[in-house]
Design a protein around this motif. Structure first.
Motif, PDB file in Angstrom:
ATOM      1  N   VAL B  24       0.836  -1.203   0.000  1.00  0.00           N
ATOM      2  CA  VAL B  24       0.000   0.000   0.000  1.00  0.00           C
ATOM      3  C   VAL B  24       0.870   1.252   0.000  1.00  0.00           C
ATOM      4  O   VAL B  24       0.627   2.204  -0.763  1.00  0.00           O
ATOM      5  N   ILE B  27       2.469   1.680  -3.448  1.00  0.00           N
ATOM      6  CA  ILE B  27       1.491   2.125  -4.466  1.00  0.00           C
ATOM      7  C   ILE B  27       1.154   3.604  -4.235  1.00  0.00           C
ATOM      8  O   ILE B  27       1.075   4.392  -5.183  1.00  0.00           O
ATOM      9  N   ALA B  28       0.978   3.968  -2.959  1.00  0.00           N
ATOM     10  CA  ALA B  28       0.655   5.372  -2.653  1.00  0.00           C
ATOM     11  C   ALA B  28       1.808   6.286  -3.083  1.00  0.00           C
ATOM     12  O   ALA B  28       1.590   7.353  -3.680  1.00  0.00           O
ATOM     13  N   LEU B  30       4.007   5.696  -5.397  1.00  0.00           N
ATOM     14  CA  LEU B  30       4.058   5.729  -6.861  1.00  0.00           C
ATOM     15  C   LEU B  30       2.970   6.660  -7.415  1.00  0.00           C
ATOM     16  O   LEU B  30       3.193   7.386  -8.388  1.00  0.00           O
ATOM     17  N   PHE B  31       1.824   6.643  -6.769  1.00  0.00           N
ATOM     18  CA  PHE B  31       0.741   7.545  -7.174  1.00  0.00           C
ATOM     19  C   PHE B  31       1.184   8.999  -7.001  1.00  0.00           C
ATOM     20  O   PHE B  31       1.009   9.830  -7.900  1.00  0.00           O
ATOM     21  N   THR B  34       3.770   9.916  -9.592  1.00  0.00           N
ATOM     22  CA  THR B  34       3.189  10.070 -10.934  1.00  0.00           C
ATOM     23  C   THR B  34       2.459  11.407 -11.047  1.00  0.00           C
ATOM     24  O   THR B  34       2.635  12.140 -12.033  1.00  0.00           O
ATOM     25  N   PHE B  54      11.054   9.890 -12.239  1.00  0.00           N
ATOM     26  CA  PHE B  54      10.799   8.525 -12.697  1.00  0.00           C
ATOM     27  C   PHE B  54      12.046   7.695 -12.946  1.00  0.00           C
ATOM     28  O   PHE B  54      12.009   6.479 -12.840  1.00  0.00           O
ATOM     29  N   ALA B  70      11.043   7.027  -8.388  1.00  0.00           N
ATOM     30  CA  ALA B  70      10.249   5.873  -8.850  1.00  0.00           C
ATOM     31  C   ALA B  70      11.081   4.594  -8.902  1.00  0.00           C
ATOM     32  O   ALA B  70      10.557   3.504  -8.678  1.00  0.00           O
ATOM     33  N   ILE B  74       9.621   1.365  -7.212  1.00  0.00           N
ATOM     34  CA  ILE B  74       9.302   0.200  -8.048  1.00  0.00           C
ATOM     35  C   ILE B  74      10.141  -1.001  -7.604  1.00  0.00           C
ATOM     36  O   ILE B  74       9.646  -2.141  -7.560  1.00  0.00           O
ATOM     37  N   LEU B 108       6.204  -7.555 -15.988  1.00  0.00           N
ATOM     38  CA  LEU B 108       6.220  -6.215 -16.596  1.00  0.00           C
ATOM     39  C   LEU B 108       7.330  -5.361 -15.983  1.00  0.00           C
ATOM     40  O   LEU B 108       8.040  -4.632 -16.687  1.00  0.00           O
TER      41      LEU B 108
END
Lengths: 635, 402
Positions: B24, B27-28, B30-31, B34, B54, B70, B74, B108
């Motif tokens: 979580v 993801i937060a 990364l959000f 972005t 990035f 990032a 990641i 990916l």
């Protein structure tokens, strides 16, 4: 802008030129079906009229009359149109800079702008020299208004050749001398067929065959009144031939299949060598103009019909009659307006069903939503058939599609959970998103051509549709989130309703996430096919990724016990903002702080929406906590 | 959530890495990155945003406060997902769709790593009838040396990549009888001709350094070289990347041409542009299509093909895309191809397929109620927990209307 200066020079004589005959209600069915090449595609004149009026005034009708009636009046009765307030000027400073009193409704007539035309083009020319990103809102608006003025004047002159003008007023003797039937005023077209006689009269005057003015023609002092009149007519005719021919109104298809350029009525009239078909077509154009101006509907209708026959025979494969017919039907149906009304009724019916528990409003609500979806989907289908391409090719169409999918999802939810929440959520999504689409059709024709990189039906049908399905899912989840929060405030004891809303939110959010993720991956694949790279952190790509990340965040935060049902609802509400940012908020980044007009309007609307949601969530938080505190005290 | 009881040492640490809360947080972050990077682009451009947010491991806010880039986020997410797959995920049939989806995302991330580090992007501008077997780098420059005359169709060129770290270095071009010492190098500069001094044979040129552009693609490099000739004698040469004409240096081997130009990448084929066409929609300046007819020749095999929008040419591991088009006032048309060599190109396709397949599988299993626990009516998440159950399943009646 050169054209603009030319327009300014012409405006005054035009106003004085044309007759002001009160046109009776003309039969415009044939006229609006005439095909025109505009914006790179063939469309009926009806669509052209709507797009033009939208571009000028942000409305597709004028005072309750269809756009085609406005356009016909503008072309065939220019003087009678000059008081029609069709110029929208968004920035009052533009009006001040032109020396015009700003109007409360931001709309102005040609007669109001007329005295300021020279200044308008002068200022617009200066503004166009400023780098686009550095332009002030006033400069941007000036350029837009000047472009609209060009468009207006082009349309105003499209048929000016067949309208009587004071410049072609001829005394009876001269008229007889050149073979014209005696009349108060003549049109350019009337004189055209008598130019041979006029030429014979003026040639000795110009050739300088005798007298002291050799080389410059005969001494004007020796000209007879008839000769003077003939020379004036000749010069006026030559002036019109030079000036008016450049007004483009491509109504005549090319004769050869391999040619693509269409010609305007002026090109047709000015054609040096004509066969009988051309001569008849030119005569029909003249009859159209005169019969409209003089209020002879039957004659107008017949002339339009004959001209349509000429265009059809000449156009061969260039005109797809079926697409033209479909487009007329689409215009007449106004499917999205109709769908909006039906969604509005469905909202009312479902609200009554939920809040007042009235049985009799449930099924009307379902029917209204279903009918709205049917009309809405028909509209999208018609657009696909007309354009011969995928359902979504521009931002406007994303709104149409998302609204339709949202309404369909509402029906699906209602099928599974018959508490009228599905009707309410579906109709709210359909209605609001369609309302939003209205901000994006003011550019005119919304079935425009596609730039080369987008000209791929395969990718438009896959990536764009899937990502739009994702938008729809998130928007629906957001609406459901609102309902959950409201239900929590109003009556948090009704677990059944709260659970139903949670399940619906969960399902719709999953739907949105799946399609947003697939759409994002497909977008990467398209980028790889077009540009050679799967991902480049481009703003639009980032927007799609943000939607995916937001959904993934919610779906992981819940099992991690970082949020509960209420958190999921709040997250879904915030998800709408994320979607809006990705959907059209990203587009605002490119234009920076110097934008104005509809882009700025979108920015303002977005800011207002974010503000309202913030207040809603903060207020809800306060009310829910107060309730919990009171319940704790009571316990 | 079903996190195993921690064990001491590394064996205890690894399961902790599988925590859903780490997912979580990643993801937060990364959000946030972005969103922030996207807004940053409006002012600073794409390249600056890529570099700062990035492609970085971390960056400093206001030059002081570190924030993970990032790359870090990641990487952490990748480790977290690997650990989850190893320690947390329940490999049951009910969970199969979820497992496949997450495996696709892991794949990916691996593919992104390969692409980021090993893909090479360049471009190839060709005027009609022109032939080339090299593509041009968008950001890097090279020093190219060749012998004059070179009237033939082919010429032998020796080149070395040139950058600011080579200032003071001596570059050996002894096969041409010269060595070049890099006196100065400018990432971005302007070029000007100084007044011709009396007795000088050529106009002196001057480079004025400029602030490097936000995107290095927009830079035009410049360099000042001191050429040491084998037969003695030095000559100073000023080179400007935006100049078409190469400098001339007289040496014992004859006249040598020296140029500063965009770095060339050799291609395993030659490409000749036969014809390029831009088609507009009638009566507009809106392009409907760009098409280039090319002839490709490699190892004695030649073929003709067409490259156009959304239809690139794939050949020998390279992909050629129709990128842009130009026509000069004389009407000579030029086509520009983007050239990509990417060994990880198929990874997004495979991982996208896995993610899609996994999601569809999961969705269908949910739809048909497969794998629900008895009494729960819910569906399994990645960690095996149940999603909210439908309490009123089967009761499709009009409750609101009672």
């Amino acid at each position: 802008m050169k054209l603009g200066i030319f327009v300014a020079a012409l405006a005054a004589p035009i106003l004085a030129a044309f007759t002001n005959a009160a046109a009776a209600d003309m039969p415009l069915d044939g006229f609006k079906a005439l095909p025109i090449m505009d914006g790179g595609r063939v469309k009926p004149l009806d669509t052209y009229a709507r797009a033009t009026l939208l571009q000028l005034s942000s409305k597709s009708s004028y005072h309750g009359k269809p756009a085609i009636a406005w356009l016909a009046k503008l072309m065939f009765d220019p003087k009678g149109s000059v008081d029609d307030k069709v110029f929208r000027i968004n920035n009052p400073e533009v009006a001040y800079s032109l020396g015009i009193e700003p109007q409360p409704d931001s709309r102005y007539a040609f007669a109001q702008l007329g005295p300021a035309i020279s200044k308008l083009f002068e200022l617009a020319e200066a503004a166009s020299r400023v780098d686009e990103k550095q332009r002030t809102p006033v400069e941007t608006e000036l350029i837009r208004v000047a472009n609209n003025m060009n468009l207006y004047v082009t349309n105003m002159n499209a048929f000016s050749f067949c309208l009587p003008s004071p410049e072609f007023k001829v005394d009876t003797a001269t008229a007889r001398a050149i073979g014209l039937e005696p009349r108060a005023e003549y049109s350019y077209l009337d004189l055209r067929s008598h130019m041979g006689a006029i030429g014979l009269m003026v040639r000795p005057l110009m050739a300088g065959e005798v007298g002291p003015g050799a080389g410059h023609g005969r001494d004007p002092a020796t000209w007879t009144p008839a000769e003077q009149e003939a020379m004036r007519l000749f010069q006026a005719f030559a002036g019109w031939s030079e000036q008016y021919r450049q007004y483009s109104f491509p109504l005549v298809p090319p004769g050869e299949a391999r040619e693509e350029m269409w010609q305007s009525p002026w090109d047709l009239v000015s054609r040096p060598n004509m066969d009988s078909a051309y001569r008849a077509a030119v005569a029909d154009l003249g009859t159209m103009g005169r019969s409209y101006a003089e209020g002879r509907p039957d004659e107008f209708k017949q002339a339009v019909s004959r001209f349509a026959g000429f265009v059809s025979a000449r156009g061969q494969g260039a005109i797809k009659a079926r697409a033209n017919g479909l487009e007329l039907f689409y215009n007449a149906l106004e499917p999205f307006y109709l769908a909006k009304i039906l969604y509005g009724f469905a909202i009312l019916a479902s609200l009554i069903a939920i809040m007042a528990m009235r049985r009799w409003t449930y099924w009307p609500g379902v029917l209204c939503l279903a009918a709205g979806v049917a009309v809405h989907a028909t509209g999208i289908g018609l657009r696909v058939a007309i354009g011969g391409r995928a359902p979504i090719t521009n931002l406007f169409e994303t709104f149409l599609f998302v609204a339709c999918v949202g309404a369909m999802l509402g029906l699906a939810l209602e099928y599974y959970n018959r508490k009228a929440f599905g009707i309410l959520v579906g109709s709210i999504t359909g209605f609001l998103v369609l309302m939003l689409s209205g901000r994006y059709d003011t550019d005119g024709d919304t079935i425009g051509v596609l730039v080369a990189v987008l000209n791929s039906n395969f990718w438009l049908s896959t990536h764009v549709i899937t990502i739009s399905l994702g938008y729809a899912g998130f928007c629906m989840a957001g609406v459901l989130g609102h309902l959950f929060i409201i239900q929590k405030i109003v009556n948090d004891k009704n677990r059944e309703k709260l659970d139903a809303l949670t399940r619906m939110t969960y399902g719709v959010l999953a739907f949105g996430l799946i399609f947003a993720l697939i759409g994002t991956v497909l977008g990467g694949v398209w980028a790889d096919q077009s540009w050679g790279r799967f991902w480049g952190w481009d703003p639009k790509e980032n927007g799609a990724l943000m939607i995916v990340l937001w959904g993934v965040l919610l779906f992981h935060a819940k099992p991690a016990k970082l949020i509960g049902d209420l958190g999921m609802a709040v997250g879904s509400v915030l998800g709408i903002i994320v979607v809006m940012m990705a959907w059209f908020g990203i587009n605002l980044l490119g234009v920076g702080l110097h934008s104005y007009g509809f882009t700025s309007g979108v920015a303002t609307a977005l800011s207002v929406y974010v503000g309202i949601e913030t207040v809603f969530l903060a207020g809800s938080f306060y009310l829910i906590k107060r309730k919990e505190f009171r319940q704790a005290l009571a316990a | 959530m079903n996190v195993p009881i921690p064990r001491p040492g590394l064996r205890g640490l690894l399961p902790r890495l599988a925590s859903l809360r780490i997912s979580v947080v990643c993801i937060a972050l990364l959000f946030i990155l972005t969103a922030w990077g996207t807004i940053y682009q409006a002012e600073h451009g794409l390249y600056a945003a890529q570099t700062r947010f990035f492609h970085s491991w971390y960056f400093l806010i206001a030059g002081v406060v570190p924030f993970p880039g990032a790359q870090t986020v990641i990487f952490a997410l990748f480790v977290n997902m690997l650990a989850s797959m190893a320690f947390r995920v329940k490999y049951t049939v009910a969970n199969l769709g979820n497992v496949i989806t997450h495996a696709g995302i892991l794949f990916l991330l691996v593919g992104s790593f390969i692409t980021y580090h090993f893909a090479q992007e360049s471009f190839l501008p060709l005027a009609e009838k022109e032939v080339s077997n090299v593509s041009l780098d968008r950001r890097n420059w090279e020093l190219a040396v060749w012998q004059e005359p070179s009237g033939e169709a082919e010429r032998k060129v020796t080149s070395m990549e040139l950058g600011p770290d080579q200032i003071g270095h001596e570059l050996d071009f002894s096969e041409y009888g010269i060595k070049a010492v890099v006196s100065n190098y400018y990432r971005n500069c302007k070029f000007g001709e100084m007044a011709q001094s009396e007795g000088a044979q050529a106009k002196a040129v001057k480079l004025t350094p400029s602030i490097p552009a936000q995107d290095p693609e927009d830079n035009i490099a410049g360099a000042v070289l001191r050429i040491k000739k084998a037969d003695g004698g030095d000559q100073e040469v000023t080179l400007y990347g935006g100049q078409d004409d190469a400098a001339r240096v007289a040496s014992a081997n004859g006249t040598i041409r020296i140029a500063l130009r965009q770095l060339r990448h050799p291609l395993p084929m030659t490409i000749r542009l036969i014809d390029v066409r831009k088609k507009d929609y009638p009566g507009t300046g809106i392009a409907r299509s760009y098409e280039s007819d090319v002839e490709v020749e490699s190892d004695g095999v030649a073929f003709k093909t067409r490259i156009y929008m959304n239809h690139p040419l794939h050949y020998k591991g390279y992909i050629f895309y129709q990128s842009s088009y130009a026509a000069n006032p004389q009407g000579r048309e030029t086509s520009v191809f983007a050239v990509v060599e990417n060994r990880g190109r198929l990874v997004p396709y495979i991982s996208g397929g896995l993610v899609f397949g996994g999601m569809v599988l999961h969705f269908l299993m949910m739809l048909f109620g497969y794998g629900r626990r008895p009494g729960s009516n819910g569906t399994a998440n990645l960690n095996g927990n149940a999603a909210p159950a439908r309490r009123d399943e089967g009761k499709r009646k009009l409750e609101v209307l009672k």
